[in-house]
Design a protein around this motif. Structure first.
Motif, mmCIF file in Angstrom:
data_model
loop_
_atom_site.group_PDB
_atom_site.id
_atom_site.type_symbol
_atom_site.label_atom_id
_atom_site.label_comp_id
_atom_site.label_asym_id
_atom_site.label_seq_id
_atom_site.Cartn_x
_atom_site.Cartn_y
_atom_site.Cartn_z
ATOM 1 N N SER A 1 24.652 -26.800 -23.956
ATOM 2 C CA SER A 1 23.292 -26.311 -23.730
ATOM 3 C C SER A 1 22.279 -27.321 -24.237
ATOM 4 C CB SER A 1 23.076 -24.976 -24.454
ATOM 5 O OG SER A 1 23.927 -23.981 -23.948
ATOM 6 N N TYR A 2 21.160 -27.360 -23.557
ATOM 7 C CA TYR A 2 20.066 -28.251 -23.930
ATOM 8 C C TYR A 2 19.088 -27.491 -24.822
ATOM 9 C CZ TYR A 2 16.285 -31.684 -23.316
ATOM 10 O OH TYR A 2 15.309 -32.611 -23.526
ATOM 11 N N TYR A 3 18.661 -28.129 -25.905
ATOM 12 C CA TYR A 3 17.595 -27.571 -26.734
ATOM 13 C C TYR A 3 17.030 -28.681 -27.596
ATOM 14 C CZ TYR A 3 21.112 -27.264 -30.509
ATOM 15 O OH TYR A 3 22.082 -27.540 -31.438
ATOM 16 N N LEU B 1 17.935 -22.157 -25.539
ATOM 17 C CA LEU B 1 19.227 -22.724 -25.140
ATOM 18 C C LEU B 1 19.330 -22.604 -23.620
ATOM 19 C CD1 LEU B 1 21.594 -21.276 -27.877
ATOM 20 C CD2 LEU B 1 20.943 -23.656 -27.587
ATOM 21 N N THR B 2 19.271 -23.728 -22.931
ATOM 22 C CA THR B 2 19.234 -23.707 -21.476
ATOM 23 C C THR B 2 20.438 -24.449 -20.892
ATOM 24 O OG1 THR B 2 17.812 -25.670 -21.517
ATOM 25 C CG2 THR B 2 16.722 -23.531 -21.367
ATOM 26 N N PRO B 3 20.835 -24.091 -19.661
ATOM 27 C CA PRO B 3 21.959 -24.781 -19.016
ATOM 28 C C PRO B 3 21.666 -26.263 -18.808
ATOM 29 C CG PRO B 3 21.420 -22.739 -17.875
ATOM 30 C CD PRO B 3 20.305 -23.000 -18.832
ATOM 31 N N SER B 4 22.716 -27.062 -18.790
ATOM 32 C CA SER B 4 22.560 -28.510 -18.644
ATOM 33 C C SER B 4 23.098 -28.994 -17.308
ATOM 34 C CB SER B 4 23.283 -29.231 -19.782
ATOM 35 O OG SER B 4 24.667 -28.919 -19.777
ATOM 36 N N THR B 5 22.796 -30.231 -17.014
ATOM 37 C CA THR B 5 23.304 -30.877 -15.811
ATOM 38 C C THR B 5 23.552 -32.350 -16.091
ATOM 39 O OG1 THR B 5 22.883 -31.267 -13.444
ATOM 40 C CG2 THR B 5 21.027 -31.517 -14.907
ATOM 41 N N ASP C 1 18.485 -31.017 -19.410
ATOM 42 C CA ASP C 1 18.208 -29.636 -19.028
ATOM 43 C C ASP C 1 18.232 -29.508 -17.508
ATOM 44 O OD1 ASP C 1 16.908 -26.857 -19.638
ATOM 45 O OD2 ASP C 1 15.600 -27.788 -18.143
ATOM 46 N N ARG C 2 18.975 -28.519 -17.021
ATOM 47 C CA ARG C 2 19.181 -28.401 -15.577
ATOM 48 C C ARG C 2 17.871 -28.169 -14.823
ATOM 49 N NH1 ARG C 2 22.761 -23.541 -13.631
ATOM 50 N NH2 ARG C 2 24.323 -24.618 -14.909
ATOM 51 N N ALA C 3 17.103 -27.168 -15.233
ATOM 52 C CA ALA C 3 15.868 -26.847 -14.508
ATOM 53 C C ALA C 3 14.890 -28.009 -14.575
ATOM 54 C CB ALA C 3 15.243 -25.580 -15.075
ATOM 55 N N VAL D 1 5.867 -25.078 -18.391
ATOM 56 C CA VAL D 1 6.693 -23.909 -18.690
ATOM 57 C C VAL D 1 8.166 -24.305 -18.768
ATOM 58 C CG1 VAL D 1 7.441 -21.635 -17.890
ATOM 59 C CG2 VAL D 1 5.046 -22.313 -17.660
ATOM 60 N N THR D 2 8.613 -25.094 -17.794
ATOM 61 C CA THR D 2 10.000 -25.570 -17.794
ATOM 62 C C THR D 2 10.273 -26.435 -19.018
ATOM 63 O OG1 THR D 2 10.025 -25.537 -15.374
ATOM 64 C CG2 THR D 2 11.737 -26.820 -16.470
ATOM 65 N N ALA D 3 9.317 -27.296 -19.369
ATOM 66 C CA ALA D 3 9.485 -28.164 -20.540
ATOM 67 C C ALA D 3 9.571 -27.338 -21.821
ATOM 68 C CB ALA D 3 8.320 -29.146 -20.620
ATOM 69 N N PHE D 4 8.744 -26.301 -21.927
ATOM 70 C CA PHE D 4 8.779 -25.438 -23.116
ATOM 71 C C PHE D 4 10.137 -24.750 -23.248
ATOM 72 C CE2 PHE D 4 8.316 -21.353 -25.218
ATOM 73 C CZ PHE D 4 7.625 -21.688 -26.375
ATOM 74 N N LYS D 5 10.627 -24.203 -22.150
ATOM 75 C CA LYS D 5 11.928 -23.535 -22.182
ATOM 76 C C LYS D 5 13.038 -24.507 -22.576
ATOM 77 C CE LYS D 5 10.886 -19.957 -18.713
ATOM 78 N NZ LYS D 5 11.227 -19.460 -17.349
#
Length: 225
Positions: free
Chosen positions: A181-183, A114-118, A89-91, A105-109
């Motif tokens: 996407s990371y999830y 579906l969050t951007p990856s890196t 997960d990018r963030a 909060v970042t870990a929950f998201k």
């Protein structure tokens, strides 16, 4: 109310049993040894996150041709022998240099959206000794399969170039835009497991936890652990 609590308990116990079985169950059974195991890989376990450590250059592939070492870090000395690559997960990855600095909060998201990856790329002169690593040996053919998987995980711009997001935690690492996407159903450790499966390295049925991957690592070569 009592029946609802009982049902919830049954669901929790069933899920726990299912995940425990997945943790200890390998994807391959019996003899699956590879021939000509000449390439050593190292898998690092950083507590909750795994990365794959590959040689910068060997007879099969030169990472410097794909990802110039001079672009990875701030360090002016580019005499690196290994690259560590990990997806996530990018963030979360940009904000979390250590497990002790996790933002809830970042870990929950990261887990439930579906969050951007890196892709995190770290350069090393020697295999790191300050984190848990496990070595596996694979064939040159399977190494190229793994290399292609990792290469295809980079998001490219219109000109076909890798897109750096920022420098990393120190002087020898960076973050790059990645595909996917990371999830919760595809985590950083699932990515590691997918890469290892391309190289015919055994992985667990449930690969979300880093310790599960480390537990099952075996090169597939006779006599090598």
């Amino acid at each position: 109310m009592r029946k609802s609590i009982q049902r919830l308990g049954i669901v929790i116990l069933s899920l726990s049993a299912f995940l425990t079985i997945g943790y200890f169950t390998p994807r391959k059974w019996g003899n699956y040894s590879q021939a000509d195991c000449t390439i050593s890989l190292y898998i690092s376990n950083q507590g909750i996150h795994t990365e794959i450590i590959v040689p910068v250059k060997n007879e099969y592939f030169d990472w410097n041709q794909f990802l110039p070492l001079r672009e990875i870090g701030r360090d002016a000395n580019y005499d690196y022998k290994y690259l560590s690559l990990g997806w996530g997960d990018r963030a979360f990855m940009l904000e979390t240099p250590t497990s002790g600095s996790i933002n809830p909060v970042t870990a929950f998201k990261a887990l439930f959206l579906l969050t951007p990856s890196t892709l995190h790329v770290q350069s090393y002169r020697v295999v790191p000794q300050n984190i848990e690593t496990k070595c596996v040996k694979i064939s040159g053919k399977n190494y190229l399969m793994l290399v292609n998987f990792i290469k295809n995980s980079f998001q490219l711009d219109a000109a076909g170039k890798k897109m750096k997001i920022s420098y990393g935690y120190g002087n020898s690492d960076s973050f790059y835009e990645a595909k996917g996407s990371y999830y919760i159903l595809r985590t950083c450790n699932d990515w590691t497991a997918e890469a290892l499966q391309k190289a015919e390295v055994n992985t667990p049925l449930w690969s979300t936890l880093s310790s599960a991957i480390i537990f099952h690592l075996n090169s597939g070569c006779e006599g090598h652990k």
